[in-house]
Enzyme design. Structure first.
Site, short mmCIF file in Angstrom:
data_model
loop_
_atom_site.label_atom_id
_atom_site.label_comp_id
_atom_site.label_asym_id
_atom_site.label_seq_id
_atom_site.Cartn_x
_atom_site.Cartn_y
_atom_site.Cartn_z
N ARG A 122 15.98 -8.53 13.34
CA ARG A 122 16.24 -7.76 12.11
C ARG A 122 15.48 -8.27 10.89
O ARG A 122 15.86 -8.02 9.75
CB ARG A 122 17.73 -7.69 11.81
CG ARG A 122 18.52 -6.98 12.88
CD ARG A 122 19.76 -6.32 12.33
NE ARG A 122 20.42 -5.60 13.39
CZ ARG A 122 21.33 -6.13 14.19
NH1 ARG A 122 21.73 -7.38 14.02
NH2 ARG A 122 21.88 -5.40 15.13
N LYS A 144 2.71 -3.11 3.29
CA LYS A 144 2.68 -2.00 4.25
C LYS A 144 2.36 -2.58 5.63
O LYS A 144 1.35 -3.26 5.80
CB LYS A 144 1.60 -0.98 3.87
CG LYS A 144 2.02 -0.02 2.80
CD LYS A 144 0.99 1.09 2.66
CE LYS A 144 1.37 2.05 1.56
NZ LYS A 144 0.31 3.06 1.31
N GLU A 238 5.44 3.59 -2.90
CA GLU A 238 4.54 4.74 -3.04
C GLU A 238 5.26 6.04 -3.39
O GLU A 238 5.11 7.06 -2.73
CB GLU A 238 3.69 4.92 -1.78
CG GLU A 238 2.43 5.73 -2.06
CD GLU A 238 1.42 5.68 -0.92
OE1 GLU A 238 1.10 4.58 -0.44
OE2 GLU A 238 0.97 6.77 -0.53
N HIS A 249 -9.05 8.34 0.84
CA HIS A 249 -8.40 8.19 2.15
C HIS A 249 -8.04 9.52 2.80
O HIS A 249 -7.90 9.57 4.03
CB HIS A 249 -7.16 7.31 2.04
CG HIS A 249 -7.47 5.84 1.93
ND1 HIS A 249 -8.23 5.33 0.89
CD2 HIS A 249 -7.16 4.79 2.72
CE1 HIS A 249 -8.34 4.01 1.06
NE2 HIS A 249 -7.70 3.66 2.16
N HIS A 253 -9.19 9.68 6.51
CA HIS A 253 -8.32 9.79 7.68
C HIS A 253 -8.74 10.95 8.57
O HIS A 253 -8.69 10.85 9.81
CB HIS A 253 -6.85 9.93 7.24
CG HIS A 253 -6.29 8.65 6.69
ND1 HIS A 253 -5.17 8.61 5.89
CD2 HIS A 253 -6.70 7.36 6.81
CE1 HIS A 253 -4.92 7.35 5.55
NE2 HIS A 253 -5.84 6.58 6.10
#
Ligand code: GLY
Length: 373
Positions: A122, A144, A238, A249, A253
């Site tokens: 956890r 992130k 974000e 991006h 992507h």
């Protein structure tokens, strides 16, 4: 020459230390974070061959034992099979709740190891020791973490902040020129999105940076990390400003998906091309001057970077298909694509108000010199 950037997140604050020779001193640097003198290291085979002995010696100098798992290098490692292999290895290695996991590698290892740390028992603490320029200026900072899904990149993950980041700028010396320049795509992005003076500094110092000037490398990494830290502190998860870090991006992507996340296009290369396209789109929408996209392209080209869609090589999907690939982007809200556009170099902003026809026109023109599948 050493620099320190403090990421002042309440209850989860940490330092990013930037400078040459940190690996040799790693034991002394991380000892204050350890409850017992042992760490588990996740790395990749390339980094392990080059730098694991130095890391082991740096830890041993402070009496810290190390166990390491080296995963295959490359984006394909950010997958469920390698993730479960890493988590099970950490459990086999008897990593306890109070222990620290070390992510030792580029963005792939940092993202996977951070995600593994976020779910192991956890949640255990982890320390980032990024070895690529991209990881030092971007992915190791800000928490992130995650892996890729068949549906798209980074779609499975968690926010989990590291306890410390050690960015040893000497290690950048072993990167291939292509890897270094791909990381530079993220460095120059910071100038384009929020600091025109930094962009101008990079125009003046980019050649020295690529040639290995250590003072310039430390300065470039520190300025990039400071800008990222400022944004992350304002908007960790974000909800707003952090999306600015995704300049280029949305295009990137789609291009990565179109090229199968393969060696045809590295992430940072896609970011550079995506930034050039975002400035082109901004100019066409009358948001910035016509000179801005030309200046962006001129600098990327001067650095020897991929700048245009035609620099990718091979066949690409047509503009409609690329636009469809953008639809999987995490920045889609209520089915509406959000773009990061710019009112000038250093003045990026987030908007959902972009006519589809304008995006298509930029892609169609960019694809004019490409082979279409
Ligand atoms: N790489 C973008 C971010 O960390 O938000």
């Amino acid at each position: 020459m050493e620099r320190k950037v403090h990421v002042a997140l309440e209850g989860r604050a940490y330092d990013v230390v930037i400078g040459p020779g940190l690996l040799q001193e790693v034991g002394a640097r991380i000892a204050p974070f350890l409850k017992r003198p042992r760490v588990a290291v996740l790395t990749d085979e390339t980094v392990a061959d080059l730098h694991l002995d130095t890391l082991r010696a740096g830890l041993a100098a402070s009496g810290i034992e190390m166990q390491a798992l080296a995963l295959p290098p490359g984006e394909a490692t950010k997958s469920w099979p390698q993730f479960s292999r890493a988590v099970e290895w950490l459990l086999e290695a008897k990593v306890e709740r109070n222990d620290v996991v070390i992510a030792f590698g580029g963005g792939v290892i940092g993202d996977l190891a951070g995600f593994a740390a976020s779910v192991l028992r956890r949640g255990v603490r982890f320390i980032q020791i990024p070895t690529s320029l991209l990881a030092q200026v971007d992915s190791s900072v800000g928490g992130k973490t995650g892996i890729n899904a068949p549906q798209g990149k980074n779609l499975i993950g968690a926010f989990h902040q590291p306890s410390l980041v050690l960015a040893d700028t000497e290690v950048l010396g072993t990167l291939t020129a292509r890897d270094f320049l791909a990381g530079y795509g993220e460095v120059v992005k910071y100038g384009m999105l929020g600091d025109a003076d930094f962009f101008a500094w990079l125009e003046d110092n980019g050649a020295a940076l690529a040639a290995g000037d250590m003072a310039v490398r430390v300065e470039a990494v520190a300025r990039s990390v400071q800008m990222k830290a400022d944004i992350v502190v304002r908007d960790e998860t974000e909800q707003g400003d952090r999306a600015l870090l995704n300049l280029g991006h949305t295009f990137c992507h789609a291009l990565e998906a179109a090229t199968g996340y393969s060696d045809r296009l590295f992430h940072g290369e896609g970011v550079a091309i995506g930034c050039a396209l975002a400035f082109e789109l901004s100019a066409r929408l009358g948001l910035c001057s016509q000179e801005d996209p030309s200046r962006v392209r001129a600098h990327l080209k001067a650095m020897g970077m991929k700048t245009d869609l035609s620099d990718i090589g091979g066949t690409l999907p047509d503009a409609e298909a690329l636009l469809a690939l953008m639809g999987q982007d995490k920045k889609v809200v209520d089915g509406q694509l959000r773009f990061i556009l710019a009112r000038g170099i250093g003045e990026a902003f987030v908007t959902a108000d972009v006519p589809k026809e304008a995006v298509l026109a930029v892609l169609q023109d960019g694809l004019a010199d490409c082979q279409i599948a």
